[in-house]
Scaffold this motif. Structure first.
Motif, PDB file in Angstrom:
ATOM      1  N   LEU A 139     -19.328 -71.261  97.354  1.00  0.00           N
ATOM      2  CA  LEU A 139     -20.590 -71.967  97.179  1.00  0.00           C
ATOM      3  C   LEU A 139     -20.766 -72.415  95.729  1.00  0.00           C
ATOM      4  O   LEU A 139     -21.070 -73.581  95.462  1.00  0.00           O
ATOM      5  N   THR A 140     -20.535 -71.511  94.804  1.00  0.00           N
ATOM      6  CA  THR A 140     -20.690 -71.843  93.385  1.00  0.00           C
ATOM      7  C   THR A 140     -19.718 -72.950  92.980  1.00  0.00           C
ATOM      8  O   THR A 140     -20.094 -73.929  92.329  1.00  0.00           O
ATOM      9  N   ARG A 141     -18.467 -72.804  93.388  1.00  0.00           N
ATOM     10  CA  ARG A 141     -17.425 -73.773  93.041  1.00  0.00           C
ATOM     11  C   ARG A 141     -17.759 -75.155  93.607  1.00  0.00           C
ATOM     12  O   ARG A 141     -17.687 -76.162  92.893  1.00  0.00           O
ATOM     13  N   LEU A 142     -18.143 -75.194  94.875  1.00  0.00           N
ATOM     14  CA  LEU A 142     -18.449 -76.480  95.515  1.00  0.00           C
ATOM     15  C   LEU A 142     -19.690 -77.122  94.906  1.00  0.00           C
ATOM     16  O   LEU A 142     -19.735 -78.340  94.710  1.00  0.00           O
ATOM     17  N   ARG A 143     -20.691 -76.318  94.611  1.00  0.00           N
ATOM     18  CA  ARG A 143     -21.914 -76.863  94.002  1.00  0.00           C
ATOM     19  C   ARG A 143     -21.580 -77.514  92.666  1.00  0.00           C
ATOM     20  O   ARG A 143     -22.002 -78.642  92.385  1.00  0.00           O
ATOM     21  N   LYS A 144     -20.789 -76.834  91.863  1.00  0.00           N
ATOM     22  CA  LYS A 144     -20.436 -77.375  90.539  1.00  0.00           C
ATOM     23  C   LYS A 144     -19.520 -78.595  90.657  1.00  0.00           C
ATOM     24  O   LYS A 144     -19.689 -79.562  89.910  1.00  0.00           O
ATOM     25  N   LEU A 145     -18.564 -78.540  91.575  1.00  0.00           N
ATOM     26  CA  LEU A 145     -17.661 -79.684  91.778  1.00  0.00           C
ATOM     27  C   LEU A 145     -18.429 -80.933  92.191  1.00  0.00           C
ATOM     28  O   LEU A 145     -18.035 -82.044  91.869  1.00  0.00           O
ATOM     29  N   ASN A 146     -19.521 -80.726  92.914  1.00  0.00           N
ATOM     30  CA  ASN A 146     -20.329 -81.841  93.388  1.00  0.00           C
ATOM     31  C   ASN A 146     -21.482 -82.162  92.450  1.00  0.00           C
ATOM     32  O   ASN A 146     -22.378 -82.934  92.813  1.00  0.00           O
ATOM     33  N   HIS A 147     -21.463 -81.556  91.259  1.00  0.00           N
ATOM     34  CA  HIS A 147     -22.476 -81.805  90.226  1.00  0.00           C
ATOM     35  C   HIS A 147     -23.892 -81.620  90.765  1.00  0.00           C
ATOM     36  O   HIS A 147     -24.762 -82.462  90.551  1.00  0.00           O
ATOM     37  N   MET A 148     -24.065 -80.516  91.469  1.00  0.00           N
ATOM     38  CA  MET A 148     -25.378 -80.215  92.034  1.00  0.00           C
ATOM     39  C   MET A 148     -25.936 -78.958  91.375  1.00  0.00           C
ATOM     40  O   MET A 148     -25.183 -78.099  90.936  1.00  0.00           O
ATOM     41  N   THR A 149     -27.239 -78.877  91.340  1.00  0.00           N
ATOM     42  CA  THR A 149     -27.905 -77.680  90.824  1.00  0.00           C
ATOM     43  C   THR A 149     -28.312 -76.799  92.000  1.00  0.00           C
ATOM     44  O   THR A 149     -28.326 -77.244  93.152  1.00  0.00           O
ATOM     45  N   GLN A 150     -28.678 -75.580  91.684  1.00  0.00           N
ATOM     46  CA  GLN A 150     -29.203 -74.703  92.728  1.00  0.00           C
ATOM     47  C   GLN A 150     -30.464 -75.315  93.334  1.00  0.00           C
ATOM     48  O   GLN A 150     -30.696 -75.204  94.535  1.00  0.00           O
ATOM     49  N   GLU A 151     -31.243 -75.997  92.499  1.00  0.00           N
ATOM     50  CA  GLU A 151     -32.452 -76.658  92.994  1.00  0.00           C
ATOM     51  C   GLU A 151     -32.106 -77.755  93.999  1.00  0.00           C
ATOM     52  O   GLU A 151     -32.786 -77.899  95.016  1.00  0.00           O
ATOM     53  N   ASN A 152     -31.047 -78.533  93.713  1.00  0.00           N
ATOM     54  CA  ASN A 152     -30.625 -79.588  94.638  1.00  0.00           C
ATOM     55  C   ASN A 152     -30.281 -79.005  96.009  1.00  0.00           C
ATOM     56  O   ASN A 152     -30.701 -79.532  97.043  1.00  0.00           O
ATOM     57  N   ILE A 153     -29.513 -77.924  95.987  1.00  0.00           N
ATOM     58  CA  ILE A 153     -29.094 -77.276  97.236  1.00  0.00           C
ATOM     59  C   ILE A 153     -30.315 -76.733  97.974  1.00  0.00           C
ATOM     60  O   ILE A 153     -30.476 -76.934  99.176  1.00  0.00           O
TER      61      ILE A 153
ATOM     62  N   GLY B 173     -18.922 -81.203 102.949  1.00  0.00           N
ATOM     63  CA  GLY B 173     -17.839 -81.840 103.695  1.00  0.00           C
ATOM     64  C   GLY B 173     -16.644 -80.945 103.921  1.00  0.00           C
ATOM     65  O   GLY B 173     -15.503 -81.408 103.927  1.00  0.00           O
ATOM     66  N   VAL B 174     -16.886 -79.639 104.100  1.00  0.00           N
ATOM     67  CA  VAL B 174     -15.808 -78.685 104.362  1.00  0.00           C
ATOM     68  C   VAL B 174     -16.102 -78.014 105.703  1.00  0.00           C
ATOM     69  O   VAL B 174     -17.212 -78.101 106.229  1.00  0.00           O
ATOM     70  N   SER B 175     -15.110 -77.335 106.251  1.00  0.00           N
ATOM     71  CA  SER B 175     -15.343 -76.622 107.502  1.00  0.00           C
ATOM     72  C   SER B 175     -16.126 -75.342 107.216  1.00  0.00           C
ATOM     73  O   SER B 175     -16.053 -74.783 106.112  1.00  0.00           O
ATOM     74  N   LEU B 176     -16.861 -74.892 108.206  1.00  0.00           N
ATOM     75  CA  LEU B 176     -17.604 -73.640 108.061  1.00  0.00           C
ATOM     76  C   LEU B 176     -16.648 -72.490 107.810  1.00  0.00           C
ATOM     77  O   LEU B 176     -16.906 -71.625 106.966  1.00  0.00           O
ATOM     78  N   ASP B 177     -15.512 -72.496 108.504  1.00  0.00           N
ATOM     79  CA  ASP B 177     -14.515 -71.443 108.302  1.00  0.00           C
ATOM     80  C   ASP B 177     -14.051 -71.415 106.853  1.00  0.00           C
ATOM     81  O   ASP B 177     -13.969 -70.353 106.239  1.00  0.00           O
ATOM     82  N   ASP B 178     -13.739 -72.579 106.283  1.00  0.00           N
ATOM     83  CA  ASP B 178     -13.313 -72.614 104.889  1.00  0.00           C
ATOM     84  C   ASP B 178     -14.450 -72.213 103.952  1.00  0.00           C
ATOM     85  O   ASP B 178     -14.231 -71.522 102.955  1.00  0.00           O
ATOM     86  N   MET B 179     -15.664 -72.631 104.266  1.00  0.00           N
ATOM     87  CA  MET B 179     -16.815 -72.275 103.428  1.00  0.00           C
ATOM     88  C   MET B 179     -16.933 -70.764 103.308  1.00  0.00           C
ATOM     89  O   MET B 179     -17.205 -70.231 102.236  1.00  0.00           O
ATOM     90  N   VAL B 180     -16.667 -70.061 104.396  1.00  0.00           N
ATOM     91  CA  VAL B 180     -16.828 -68.607 104.435  1.00  0.00           C
ATOM     92  C   VAL B 180     -15.561 -67.868 104.006  1.00  0.00           C
ATOM     93  O   VAL B 180     -15.634 -66.875 103.295  1.00  0.00           O
ATOM     94  N   ASN B 181     -14.399 -68.354 104.410  1.00  0.00           N
ATOM     95  CA  ASN B 181     -13.166 -67.572 104.269  1.00  0.00           C
ATOM     96  C   ASN B 181     -12.145 -68.083 103.266  1.00  0.00           C
ATOM     97  O   ASN B 181     -11.178 -67.392 102.979  1.00  0.00           O
TER      98      ASN B 181
END
Length: 141
Positions: free
Chosen positions: A6-20, A54-62
């Motif tokens: 979650l942290t990695r994807l948020r930063k890669l997508n230039h999003m803040t915790q507030e955006n999410i 834009g990732v699979s739920l499985d990848d998001m978790v595992n």
């Protein structure tokens, strides 16, 4: 893994915790707790997060970056199965995970396609022939 992804994807997508938080209808503090590993989102929020990135739920978790040469999560439907070594006669071993996902068994015939600019692609012969027939007959696939 989830918190790191979650942290990695948020930063890669230039999003803040507030955006999410805004996209999911939760507080920034909830997102911060997910990223710290203090709590985890329910399955529906996890699914929505996977969709946002834009990732699979499985990848998001595992997903673990070490599994795939240290690379980040692949887009949904895209895979990096690892490296293979080419033998003396040009043979390669298709990784078990790829064989399972694409239902490739011993004895299956495969077509190897090449593009000097893009690389090599492998497809089951029966699927390739079905596509070729569809193109020949003008059928949309």
């Amino acid at each position: 893994m989830f918190k790191d992804n979650l942290t990695r994807l948020r930063k890669l997508n230039h999003m803040t915790q507030e955006n999410i938080a805004e996209k999911l209808g939760v507080t920034r503090q909830a997102v911060a707790k997910w990223e710290s590993g203090e709590t985890i989102p329910d399955i529906e929020k996890s699914r929505q997060l996977a969709e946002i990135f834009g990732v699979s739920l499985d990848d998001m978790v595992n997903y673990e970056p070490g599994e795939n040469l240290g690379l980040e999560l692949p887009p949904k439907g895209k895979h990096l199965f690892g490296m293979v070594t080419v033998g003396d006669k040009g043979q390669i071993v298709i990784p078990a995970k790829a064989r399972k996902l694409f239902n490739i068994s011993s004895g299956d015939e495969l077509v190897v396609l090449g593009d000097e600019a893009q690389g090599i692609a492998i497809i089951k012969a029966k699927d390739f022939l079905a596509m070729a027939d569809a193109v020949r007959l003008g059928i949309n696939i």
